[in-house]
Design a protein around this motif. Sequence first.
Motif, PDB file in Angstrom:
ATOM      1  N   PRO A 113       1.582  11.150  22.205  1.00  0.00           N
ATOM      2  CA  PRO A 113       1.910  11.964  23.026  1.00  0.00           C
ATOM      3  C   PRO A 113       3.260  13.017  22.783  1.00  0.00           C
ATOM      4  CG  PRO A 113       1.715   9.872  24.006  1.00  0.00           C
ATOM      5  CD  PRO A 113       1.553   9.704  22.564  1.00  0.00           C
ATOM      6  N   LEU A 114       3.658  12.555  21.541  1.00  0.00           N
ATOM      7  CA  LEU A 114       4.936  13.543  21.325  1.00  0.00           C
ATOM      8  C   LEU A 114       4.511  14.595  20.091  1.00  0.00           C
ATOM      9  CD1 LEU A 114       7.445  10.646  20.494  1.00  0.00           C
ATOM     10  CD2 LEU A 114       7.238  11.822  22.593  1.00  0.00           C
ATOM     11  N   GLY A 115       3.738  14.364  19.361  1.00  0.00           N
ATOM     12  CA  GLY A 115       3.089  15.376  18.670  1.00  0.00           C
ATOM     13  C   GLY A 115       2.218  14.819  17.786  1.00  0.00           C
ATOM     14  N   ASP A 116       1.989  15.505  16.338  1.00  0.00           N
ATOM     15  CA  ASP A 116       0.945  15.089  15.665  1.00  0.00           C
ATOM     16  C   ASP A 116       1.438  14.237  14.673  1.00  0.00           C
ATOM     17  OD1 ASP A 116      -0.942  16.974  16.536  1.00  0.00           O
ATOM     18  OD2 ASP A 116      -0.256  18.750  15.231  1.00  0.00           O
ATOM     19  N   VAL A 117       0.545  13.027  14.543  1.00  0.00           N
ATOM     20  CA  VAL A 117       1.206  11.867  13.852  1.00  0.00           C
ATOM     21  C   VAL A 117       0.486  11.862  12.360  1.00  0.00           C
ATOM     22  CG1 VAL A 117       1.174   9.347  13.463  1.00  0.00           C
ATOM     23  CG2 VAL A 117       1.387  10.732  15.729  1.00  0.00           C
ATOM     24  N   VAL A 118       1.238  11.758  11.330  1.00  0.00           N
ATOM     25  CA  VAL A 118       0.769  11.706   9.798  1.00  0.00           C
ATOM     26  C   VAL A 118       1.381  10.134   9.565  1.00  0.00           C
ATOM     27  CG1 VAL A 118       0.975  12.180   7.355  1.00  0.00           C
ATOM     28  CG2 VAL A 118       0.867  13.807   9.348  1.00  0.00           C
ATOM     29  N   LEU A 119       0.125   9.234   9.036  1.00  0.00           N
ATOM     30  CA  LEU A 119       0.516   8.132   8.586  1.00  0.00           C
ATOM     31  C   LEU A 119       0.566   8.090   7.005  1.00  0.00           C
ATOM     32  CD1 LEU A 119      -1.740   5.436  10.472  1.00  0.00           C
ATOM     33  CD2 LEU A 119       0.619   5.589  10.525  1.00  0.00           C
ATOM     34  N   ALA A 120       1.912   7.726   6.601  1.00  0.00           N
ATOM     35  CA  ALA A 120       2.056   7.677   4.980  1.00  0.00           C
ATOM     36  C   ALA A 120       1.915   6.471   4.834  1.00  0.00           C
ATOM     37  CB  ALA A 120       3.337   8.424   4.641  1.00  0.00           C
ATOM     38  N   LEU A 121       1.127   6.187   4.176  1.00  0.00           N
ATOM     39  CA  LEU A 121       0.715   4.211   3.686  1.00  0.00           C
ATOM     40  C   LEU A 121       1.391   4.164   2.298  1.00  0.00           C
ATOM     41  CD1 LEU A 121      -3.018   3.891   4.524  1.00  0.00           C
ATOM     42  CD2 LEU A 121      -0.979   3.768   6.256  1.00  0.00           C
ATOM     43  N   TRP A 122       2.401   3.215   2.502  1.00  0.00           N
ATOM     44  CA  TRP A 122       3.187   2.740   1.321  1.00  0.00           C
ATOM     45  C   TRP A 122       1.995   1.786   0.471  1.00  0.00           C
ATOM     46  CZ3 TRP A 122       7.474   4.179  -1.158  1.00  0.00           C
ATOM     47  CH2 TRP A 122       7.734   3.502  -2.196  1.00  0.00           C
ATOM     48  N   PRO A 123       1.879   1.918  -0.733  1.00  0.00           N
ATOM     49  CA  PRO A 123       0.949   1.307  -1.445  1.00  0.00           C
ATOM     50  C   PRO A 123       1.207  -0.133  -1.432  1.00  0.00           C
ATOM     51  CG  PRO A 123       2.213   2.335  -3.047  1.00  0.00           C
ATOM     52  CD  PRO A 123       2.607   2.898  -1.622  1.00  0.00           C
ATOM     53  N   SER A 124       0.550  -1.109  -0.729  1.00  0.00           N
ATOM     54  CA  SER A 124       0.575  -2.401  -0.516  1.00  0.00           C
ATOM     55  C   SER A 124      -0.744  -3.167  -0.090  1.00  0.00           C
ATOM     56  CB  SER A 124       1.855  -2.577   0.339  1.00  0.00           C
ATOM     57  OG  SER A 124       1.264  -2.506   1.831  1.00  0.00           O
ATOM     58  N   PRO A 125      -0.715  -4.593  -0.382  1.00  0.00           N
ATOM     59  CA  PRO A 125      -1.896  -5.245   0.191  1.00  0.00           C
ATOM     60  C   PRO A 125      -2.176  -5.063   1.657  1.00  0.00           C
ATOM     61  CG  PRO A 125      -0.631  -6.814  -1.335  1.00  0.00           C
ATOM     62  CD  PRO A 125       0.210  -5.378  -0.972  1.00  0.00           C
ATOM     63  N   HIS A 126      -0.916  -5.115   2.444  1.00  0.00           N
ATOM     64  CA  HIS A 126      -1.317  -4.720   3.754  1.00  0.00           C
ATOM     65  C   HIS A 126      -1.739  -3.449   4.112  1.00  0.00           C
ATOM     66  CE1 HIS A 126      -0.757  -4.598   8.273  1.00  0.00           C
ATOM     67  NE2 HIS A 126      -0.174  -3.657   8.237  1.00  0.00           N
ATOM     68  N   THR A 127      -1.392  -2.386   3.503  1.00  0.00           N
ATOM     69  CA  THR A 127      -1.895  -1.007   4.081  1.00  0.00           C
ATOM     70  C   THR A 127      -3.300  -0.845   3.157  1.00  0.00           C
ATOM     71  OG1 THR A 127      -0.855   0.041   1.809  1.00  0.00           O
ATOM     72  CG2 THR A 127       0.330   0.122   3.868  1.00  0.00           C
ATOM     73  N   ARG A 128      -3.624  -1.648   2.241  1.00  0.00           N
ATOM     74  CA  ARG A 128      -5.240  -1.255   1.784  1.00  0.00           C
ATOM     75  C   ARG A 128      -6.080  -1.891   2.767  1.00  0.00           C
ATOM     76  NH1 ARG A 128      -2.308  -2.180  -3.292  1.00  0.00           N
ATOM     77  NH2 ARG A 128      -2.477  -4.255  -3.126  1.00  0.00           N
ATOM     78  N   THR A 129      -5.722  -3.074   3.553  1.00  0.00           N
ATOM     79  CA  THR A 129      -6.543  -3.339   4.563  1.00  0.00           C
ATOM     80  C   THR A 129      -6.610  -2.493   5.926  1.00  0.00           C
ATOM     81  OG1 THR A 129      -4.822  -4.753   6.020  1.00  0.00           O
ATOM     82  CG2 THR A 129      -5.895  -5.814   3.859  1.00  0.00           C
ATOM     83  N   VAL A 130      -5.752  -1.637   6.065  1.00  0.00           N
ATOM     84  CA  VAL A 130      -5.693  -0.873   7.215  1.00  0.00           C
ATOM     85  C   VAL A 130      -6.177   0.621   7.022  1.00  0.00           C
ATOM     86  CG1 VAL A 130      -4.164  -2.409   8.569  1.00  0.00           C
ATOM     87  CG2 VAL A 130      -3.238  -0.292   7.388  1.00  0.00           C
ATOM     88  N   GLN A 131      -6.233   1.110   5.825  1.00  0.00           N
ATOM     89  CA  GLN A 131      -6.243   2.180   5.401  1.00  0.00           C
ATOM     90  C   GLN A 131      -7.841   3.167   6.215  1.00  0.00           C
ATOM     91  OE1 GLN A 131      -6.198   3.612   1.190  1.00  0.00           O
ATOM     92  NE2 GLN A 131      -6.858   5.371   1.730  1.00  0.00           N
TER      93      GLN A 131
END
Length: 431
Positions: A27-45
């Motif tokens: 609702p506030l604006g355009d979102v950019v997800l900056a994924l830190w390289p980690s086991p967790h972010t690899r599962t949600v990329q």
Amino acid sequence: MSDRPVLVVIYDEGSATVLDVTEGLEPLGDVVLALWPSPHTRTVQLLAEELVPVVVLSEDPEVSARLLRAHRPDAVLTFSEKRLHDTARLAVRLGLPYHSPETVDLLRDKHAQRTRLREHGVDSVRHHRLERPADWEPALAAVGLPAVLKPAGGLGSRSTHLVETAEQGAALAAALLTGADPEPLVLEEFLRGQDRGRFGDYVSVESAVSAGGISHWAVTGKFPLSPPFRETGQLRPAALAATEREDVLALVTAALRALGVTRGVTHTEVKLTSDGPRIIEVNGRLGGWQVQLARLAGDLDPVTLAGRVALGEDVSDVRAQDEQVVFTRSFLAPYEGGTYAGVQGLRAASALEGVKRINCPHAPGDRLPPGVHTSEVGWMEAVVADHDAMFRLAERVAEELSFVVEPPREAPEAPREEPGAVTALAGTTAP
């Protein structure tokens, strides 16, 4: 090209999921997800890429900053404790406001934080830093017993121990400081809480710091800890008298000012002692479970609030309404760990009036690591009229619901019973 502001979220495991972040900030604006390289972010990329533009960051901050500049960001923030330092460094490179690197140092390093609070006359908890086993004796002399030994930058009660004898503390310090990938520890005075009956003896204060000042937008009550320091549930509103609430908020205001917090959201844990409120620790990000509690209350989205702060809005008048009691109740994995086998009574427990959701995050066969950290095999979310109804419902759910955890081979045959914990070993038991 969109004329909406761009919000960059430095994303890793934390207090808000990918869906929480995208839904709360859209609702506030355009979102950019900056994924830190980690086991967790690899599962949600893959999920993240379905929702919003994604940048996979580098551990080189200049490379990451270059990748993010291409999106022309107007704000940067994170919901991950582990990524506070990285977000602060990137904010400097991008010329965007955030906690300063110096403030993040104080928020992440509990020894440095205690030192600053003492210097500013905010709180005077005795503490000492340990970097090698030989530091145990001077730490003991400075702090005394009983005391709490924990990582200087820890989270989630990880490796946090109550130390009651010198021999126990020396052994723990040696084990934690000579194991794989050791990190500095802090020994600090044990704060003995008041007897609060069925409530926990501590609360957390959820704050938003913006140009308009400090908004303590919620005070979260707690269920009693499971030994040594494992959290078993959160509730709003906290059961505090008006004068006690004022004292808690005044203490947190002084702590945030002493630590140099000028913009951002914070989560401060406060012990309720016979001598008044005392700081447990100040964290520079949204507190855990706040998204769930806010969703149950239906009054505000704390992710949206964090985005408004990052964009420079004045949020000093924002408050949670607290018109009903909302709570989560956790069912903890055994200290010994084991293998998750399943859950029984889920249908009956879910049908109880007031229960909105029972979450069971594990699949049969999942391994549960041992340790004293807070680790759930499940949790409930509920809405009721008052605190008495909350306790009655929590007890009814416990009567219906049970989890099955098969013990590791080295575990004792008989399970240990612990308040507020699930200790099902090779069988079933109520949480």
